[in-house]
Design a protein around this motif. Sequence first.
Motif, PDB file in Angstrom:
ATOM      1  N   ALA A 200       4.082 -48.478 -29.980  1.00 61.78           N
ATOM      2  CA  ALA A 200       3.719 -47.087 -29.912  1.00 61.78           C
ATOM      3  C   ALA A 200       3.051 -46.823 -28.307  1.00 61.78           C
ATOM      4  CB  ALA A 200       2.088 -47.011 -30.727  1.00 61.78           C
ATOM      5  N   VAL A 201       3.475 -45.600 -28.044  1.00 65.59           N
ATOM      6  CA  VAL A 201       3.312 -44.909 -26.736  1.00 65.59           C
ATOM      7  C   VAL A 201       1.739 -45.348 -26.125  1.00 65.59           C
ATOM      8  CG1 VAL A 201       3.280 -43.066 -24.935  1.00 65.59           C
ATOM      9  CG2 VAL A 201       4.985 -43.224 -26.667  1.00 65.59           C
ATOM     10  N   ASN A 202       1.657 -46.062 -25.018  1.00 65.63           N
ATOM     11  CA  ASN A 202       0.528 -46.258 -24.333  1.00 65.63           C
ATOM     12  C   ASN A 202      -0.490 -47.131 -25.117  1.00 65.63           C
ATOM     13  OD1 ASN A 202      -0.725 -45.777 -21.931  1.00 65.63           O
ATOM     14  ND2 ASN A 202      -1.865 -43.876 -22.315  1.00 65.63           N
ATOM     15  N   GLU A 203       0.007 -48.061 -25.950  1.00 61.33           N
ATOM     16  CA  GLU A 203      -0.815 -48.678 -26.506  1.00 61.33           C
ATOM     17  C   GLU A 203      -0.153 -50.252 -26.173  1.00 61.33           C
ATOM     18  OE1 GLU A 203      -1.503 -48.105 -30.672  1.00 61.33           O
ATOM     19  OE2 GLU A 203      -1.691 -46.178 -30.458  1.00 61.33           O
ATOM     20  N   PRO A 204      -0.880 -50.980 -25.364  1.00 61.32           N
ATOM     21  CA  PRO A 204      -0.405 -52.473 -24.832  1.00 61.32           C
ATOM     22  C   PRO A 204      -0.263 -53.259 -25.942  1.00 61.32           C
ATOM     23  CG  PRO A 204      -2.361 -52.056 -23.883  1.00 61.32           C
ATOM     24  CD  PRO A 204      -2.093 -50.674 -24.699  1.00 61.32           C
ATOM     25  N   MET A 205       0.679 -54.390 -25.992  1.00 63.24           N
ATOM     26  CA  MET A 205       0.749 -55.303 -27.065  1.00 63.24           C
ATOM     27  C   MET A 205       0.788 -56.668 -26.191  1.00 63.24           C
ATOM     28  SD  MET A 205       3.852 -56.267 -29.483  1.00 63.24           S
ATOM     29  CE  MET A 205       3.864 -54.987 -30.455  1.00 63.24           C
ATOM     30  N   ASP A 206      -0.143 -57.595 -26.573  1.00 62.29           N
ATOM     31  CA  ASP A 206      -0.436 -58.936 -26.076  1.00 62.29           C
ATOM     32  C   ASP A 206       0.906 -59.619 -26.193  1.00 62.29           C
ATOM     33  OD1 ASP A 206      -3.048 -58.010 -25.336  1.00 62.29           O
ATOM     34  OD2 ASP A 206      -3.874 -59.037 -26.945  1.00 62.29           O
ATOM     35  N   ILE A 207       1.390 -60.426 -25.132  1.00 61.15           N
ATOM     36  CA  ILE A 207       2.240 -61.118 -25.158  1.00 61.15           C
ATOM     37  C   ILE A 207       1.963 -62.434 -24.368  1.00 61.15           C
ATOM     38  CG2 ILE A 207       4.337 -59.410 -25.335  1.00 61.15           C
ATOM     39  CD1 ILE A 207       4.610 -59.667 -22.357  1.00 61.15           C
ATOM     40  N   ALA A 208       2.787 -63.388 -24.451  1.00 57.81           N
ATOM     41  CA  ALA A 208       2.907 -64.543 -23.366  1.00 57.81           C
ATOM     42  C   ALA A 208       4.373 -64.818 -23.134  1.00 57.81           C
ATOM     43  CB  ALA A 208       2.277 -65.566 -24.037  1.00 57.81           C
ATOM     44  N   TYR A 209       4.476 -64.924 -21.683  1.00 61.52           N
ATOM     45  CA  TYR A 209       5.664 -65.218 -21.193  1.00 61.52           C
ATOM     46  C   TYR A 209       5.405 -65.696 -19.792  1.00 61.52           C
ATOM     47  CZ  TYR A 209      10.416 -64.849 -19.608  1.00 61.52           C
ATOM     48  OH  TYR A 209      11.523 -65.655 -19.028  1.00 61.52           O
TER      49      TYR A 209
ATOM     50  N   ALA B 245       9.959 -42.556 -18.353  1.00 63.96           N
ATOM     51  CA  ALA B 245      10.786 -43.667 -17.858  1.00 63.96           C
ATOM     52  C   ALA B 245      10.388 -44.024 -16.354  1.00 63.96           C
ATOM     53  CB  ALA B 245      12.411 -42.965 -17.470  1.00 63.96           C
ATOM     54  N   VAL B 246      10.528 -45.289 -15.997  1.00 61.80           N
ATOM     55  CA  VAL B 246       9.919 -45.779 -14.782  1.00 61.80           C
ATOM     56  C   VAL B 246      10.860 -46.906 -14.255  1.00 61.80           C
ATOM     57  CG1 VAL B 246       7.204 -45.544 -15.462  1.00 61.80           C
ATOM     58  CG2 VAL B 246       8.499 -47.746 -16.122  1.00 61.80           C
ATOM     59  N   PRO B 247      10.425 -47.247 -13.146  1.00 56.60           N
ATOM     60  CA  PRO B 247      11.272 -48.425 -12.704  1.00 56.60           C
ATOM     61  C   PRO B 247      11.148 -49.523 -13.251  1.00 56.60           C
ATOM     62  CG  PRO B 247      10.242 -47.288 -10.944  1.00 56.60           C
ATOM     63  CD  PRO B 247       9.539 -46.646 -12.127  1.00 56.60           C
ATOM     64  N   GLY B 248      12.173 -50.463 -13.511  1.00 61.78           N
ATOM     65  CA  GLY B 248      12.026 -51.562 -14.344  1.00 61.78           C
ATOM     66  C   GLY B 248      12.040 -51.547 -15.846  1.00 61.78           C
ATOM     67  N   GLY B 249      12.003 -50.021 -16.337  1.00 60.43           N
ATOM     68  CA  GLY B 249      11.495 -49.672 -17.699  1.00 60.43           C
ATOM     69  C   GLY B 249      13.061 -49.910 -18.394  1.00 60.43           C
ATOM     70  N   VAL B 250      12.852 -50.556 -19.842  1.00 63.96           N
ATOM     71  CA  VAL B 250      14.026 -50.760 -20.384  1.00 63.96           C
ATOM     72  C   VAL B 250      13.841 -49.875 -21.857  1.00 63.96           C
ATOM     73  CG1 VAL B 250      14.233 -52.758 -19.558  1.00 63.96           C
ATOM     74  CG2 VAL B 250      12.807 -52.726 -21.602  1.00 63.96           C
ATOM     75  N   GLY B 251      14.859 -49.927 -22.841  1.00 65.15           N
ATOM     76  CA  GLY B 251      14.797 -49.303 -24.177  1.00 65.15           C
ATOM     77  C   GLY B 251      15.507 -47.806 -23.891  1.00 65.15           C
ATOM     78  N   PRO B 252      15.573 -47.294 -24.998  1.00 68.37           N
ATOM     79  CA  PRO B 252      16.136 -45.723 -25.037  1.00 68.37           C
ATOM     80  C   PRO B 252      15.493 -44.860 -23.967  1.00 68.37           C
ATOM     81  CG  PRO B 252      15.283 -46.326 -27.308  1.00 68.37           C
ATOM     82  CD  PRO B 252      15.098 -47.625 -26.357  1.00 68.37           C
TER      83      PRO B 252
ATOM     84  N   ALA C 231      -5.858 -44.087 -19.366  1.00 69.74           N
ATOM     85  CA  ALA C 231      -5.889 -42.987 -19.085  1.00 69.74           C
ATOM     86  C   ALA C 231      -4.881 -42.790 -17.661  1.00 69.74           C
ATOM     87  CB  ALA C 231      -7.264 -42.505 -18.595  1.00 69.74           C
ATOM     88  N   ASP C 232      -5.009 -43.859 -17.133  1.00 71.52           N
ATOM     89  CA  ASP C 232      -4.138 -43.779 -15.889  1.00 71.52           C
ATOM     90  C   ASP C 232      -2.873 -44.921 -15.918  1.00 71.52           C
ATOM     91  OD1 ASP C 232      -5.411 -45.863 -15.067  1.00 71.52           O
ATOM     92  OD2 ASP C 232      -6.378 -45.292 -13.273  1.00 71.52           O
ATOM     93  N   ARG C 233      -2.800 -45.519 -16.895  1.00 66.78           N
ATOM     94  CA  ARG C 233      -1.769 -46.454 -16.977  1.00 66.78           C
ATOM     95  C   ARG C 233      -1.964 -47.472 -15.989  1.00 66.78           C
ATOM     96  NH1 ARG C 233      -0.234 -42.042 -19.716  1.00 66.78           N
ATOM     97  NH2 ARG C 233       1.283 -42.290 -21.446  1.00 66.78           N
ATOM     98  N   THR C 234      -3.100 -47.945 -15.585  1.00 68.63           N
ATOM     99  CA  THR C 234      -3.230 -49.058 -14.693  1.00 68.63           C
ATOM    100  C   THR C 234      -3.782 -50.308 -15.351  1.00 68.63           C
ATOM    101  OG1 THR C 234      -5.516 -48.432 -14.076  1.00 68.63           O
ATOM    102  CG2 THR C 234      -3.617 -47.548 -12.699  1.00 68.63           C
TER     103      THR C 234
ATOM    104  N   GLU D 219       3.195 -48.043 -13.927  1.00 68.97           N
ATOM    105  CA  GLU D 219       4.295 -47.061 -13.803  1.00 68.97           C
ATOM    106  C   GLU D 219       5.076 -47.148 -12.210  1.00 68.97           C
ATOM    107  OE1 GLU D 219       3.112 -43.199 -16.123  1.00 68.97           O
ATOM    108  OE2 GLU D 219       2.076 -43.187 -14.255  1.00 68.97           O
ATOM    109  N   ALA D 220       4.552 -48.130 -11.643  1.00 71.50           N
ATOM    110  CA  ALA D 220       5.157 -48.517 -10.445  1.00 71.50           C
ATOM    111  C   ALA D 220       5.355 -49.886 -10.027  1.00 71.50           C
ATOM    112  CB  ALA D 220       4.278 -47.822  -9.358  1.00 71.50           C
ATOM    113  N   GLY D 221       5.912 -50.521 -11.193  1.00 74.14           N
ATOM    114  CA  GLY D 221       6.441 -52.005 -11.114  1.00 74.14           C
ATOM    115  C   GLY D 221       5.274 -52.985 -10.744  1.00 74.14           C
ATOM    116  N   GLY D 222       4.020 -52.463 -11.002  1.00 71.02           N
ATOM    117  CA  GLY D 222       2.738 -53.486 -11.008  1.00 71.02           C
ATOM    118  C   GLY D 222       2.209 -53.301  -9.570  1.00 71.02           C
ATOM    119  N   LEU D 223       2.599 -52.076  -8.854  1.00 71.47           N
ATOM    120  CA  LEU D 223       2.274 -52.072  -7.530  1.00 71.47           C
ATOM    121  C   LEU D 223       0.761 -52.211  -7.497  1.00 71.47           C
ATOM    122  CD1 LEU D 223       2.862 -51.322  -4.433  1.00 71.47           C
ATOM    123  CD2 LEU D 223       2.261 -48.885  -5.266  1.00 71.47           C
ATOM    124  N   GLN D 224       0.012 -52.971  -6.343  1.00 69.04           N
ATOM    125  CA  GLN D 224      -1.547 -53.114  -6.494  1.00 69.04           C
ATOM    126  C   GLN D 224      -1.641 -51.723  -5.764  1.00 69.04           C
ATOM    127  OE1 GLN D 224      -2.916 -56.304  -3.971  1.00 69.04           O
ATOM    128  NE2 GLN D 224      -4.997 -55.547  -3.798  1.00 69.04           N
ATOM    129  N   VAL D 225      -2.982 -50.932  -6.166  1.00 67.16           N
ATOM    130  CA  VAL D 225      -3.425 -49.951  -5.784  1.00 67.16           C
ATOM    131  C   VAL D 225      -4.575 -49.922  -5.374  1.00 67.16           C
ATOM    132  CG1 VAL D 225      -1.721 -48.313  -6.761  1.00 67.16           C
ATOM    133  CG2 VAL D 225      -4.039 -48.974  -7.867  1.00 67.16           C
TER     134      VAL D 225
END
Length: 172
Positions: free
Chosen positions: A58-67, A82-89, A112-115, A128-134
């Motif tokens: 679902a949009v903006n609801e993170p899912m826990d994974i392990a990789y 759409a963002v850099p490195g983003g996949v899917g339709p 709220a700010d997708r960080t 939204e910026a490839g994990g850029l440290q802000v």
Amino acid sequence: MKCHRLVDAGRRQFLRGGGVAAVGAAAAATVGAQAEAATPLARVAYPATRLANIADLAVNEPMDIAYPDAGSPGVLIKLGTAVPGGVGPDGDVVAYSVLCPHKGWQLQYNAADRTLNCPGHWSRFDCEAGGLQVFGHATQNLPQFTLRVDETGDIHADGADELIYGRLSNVL
Ligand code: FES
């Protein structure tokens, strides 16, 4: 006259030496190329891991994974744009490690700010910026996992673009 002969002899000697040097350099380059070709590339083979299906997100609801393994927690997020490195339709699905690159505290998602934010020393990373440290103490951007979506909508991870915290190699 004698002086001219000496200069001429010196010139010939110099050119002969140059020729030897050129031959030597060419031989060294050839040996170097052979050595390079014979040296196996130090590439890491990442496992391809199914993380979820597009329909699970679902949009903006993170899912826990392990990789790439159970000791490396992360999140899979459908950002909604759409963002850099983003996949899917929609080109908006990304995945990151949630281990802070500074000292390994576990990051928390701010919808709220997708960080991704660190409760340890307040580093912040832009999803939204490839994990850029802000902001904060970390000295590395957040590892982003390389994703691929197959024809059934399954999302697979098969790489990471930065070193995961606490590791000498992402794949142990
Ligand atoms: Fe995250 Fe220090 S552990 S900023």
